[in-house]
Design a protein around this motif. Sequence first.
Motif, PDB file in Angstrom:
ATOM      1  N   LEU A  96      59.677  34.024  -2.028  1.00 14.56           N
ATOM      2  CA  LEU A  96      60.970  33.707  -2.608  1.00 14.56           C
ATOM      3  C   LEU A  96      62.106  34.475  -1.936  1.00 14.56           C
ATOM      4  N   ALA A  97      63.107  33.732  -1.497  1.00 12.56           N
ATOM      5  CA  ALA A  97      64.308  34.318  -0.900  1.00 12.56           C
ATOM      6  C   ALA A  97      65.435  34.327  -1.924  1.00 12.56           C
ATOM      7  N   ARG A 104      57.308  38.324  -1.705  1.00  9.08           N
ATOM      8  CA  ARG A 104      56.105  37.492  -1.727  1.00  9.08           C
ATOM      9  C   ARG A 104      55.216  37.946  -2.879  1.00  9.08           C
ATOM     10  N   CYS A 105      54.696  36.974  -3.610  1.00 11.55           N
ATOM     11  CA  CYS A 105      53.725  37.259  -4.664  1.00 11.55           C
ATOM     12  C   CYS A 105      52.483  36.420  -4.415  1.00 11.55           C
ATOM     13  N   HIS A 150      49.634  40.887  -6.602  1.00 14.05           N
ATOM     14  CA  HIS A 150      50.161  41.535  -5.403  1.00 14.05           C
ATOM     15  C   HIS A 150      51.621  41.116  -5.238  1.00 14.05           C
ATOM     16  N   VAL A 151      52.513  42.089  -5.135  1.00 13.56           N
ATOM     17  CA  VAL A 151      53.933  41.820  -4.940  1.00 13.56           C
ATOM     18  C   VAL A 151      54.414  42.653  -3.756  1.00 13.56           C
ATOM     19  N   LYS A 168      61.179  36.272 -10.036  1.00 20.65           N
ATOM     20  CA  LYS A 168      61.125  34.840  -9.755  1.00 20.65           C
ATOM     21  C   LYS A 168      59.887  34.481  -8.939  1.00 20.65           C
ATOM     22  N   SER A 169      59.514  35.337  -7.997  1.00 16.51           N
ATOM     23  CA  SER A 169      58.328  35.074  -7.193  1.00 16.51           C
ATOM     24  C   SER A 169      57.069  35.118  -8.054  1.00 16.51           C
TER      25      SER A 169
END
Length: 195
Positions: A96-97, A104-105, A150-151, A168-169
């Motif tokens: 997600l940008a 990243r998730c 994982h984030v 959001k991700s």
Amino acid sequence: MRRATLTRTTAETDISVELNLDGTGIYDNQTGVGFFDHMLDQLARHALIDMTVRCNGDLHIDDHHTVEDVGIAIGQALASAVGDKKGIQRYGSFLLAMDDALVRCALDISGRPFLVWNVDLPTPKIGTFDTELVREFFQALSTHAGITLHVDMLHGINSHHIAEAAFKSVARSLRLALEVDPRMADAIPSTKGAL
């Protein structure tokens, strides 16, 4: 119906949570912590989970107990609503940008809680909110929902953008993982036969 209602009361917080995993992202979250409410709204909206949270916490001390305990309660409610996990996709990931932030998730609704947190929030506060509490929320959520989570922050300079991109991700990843797989709607997504 994949729904759950949960109450959790301690000497530090009094919390109620209502979840509908098959919702449209309707939310009504009131914890007394403005930035946190904004993040919970993002979680609900982008996961397409209808979510109502109420928390009366010991905010005269700080926001820690409120944020962590809400994470515990949402995690427990999510685990209850998903039940035996029959038919779910199980895995979800999303890149997600949000402006300068790229997060990243990847997650697995596995029943085996684990958090890998590679997120550097460059300021100690967002307004009055302690940025270290973002990790505390996801640790509690992961543990009590039974999620391997994982984030990873790939880019970011603004703490608000980074935190919001993380929520959001995770939300988008949850949305994918919680979707029912039409080809496996009556099966547990594991060779073990249980999750």
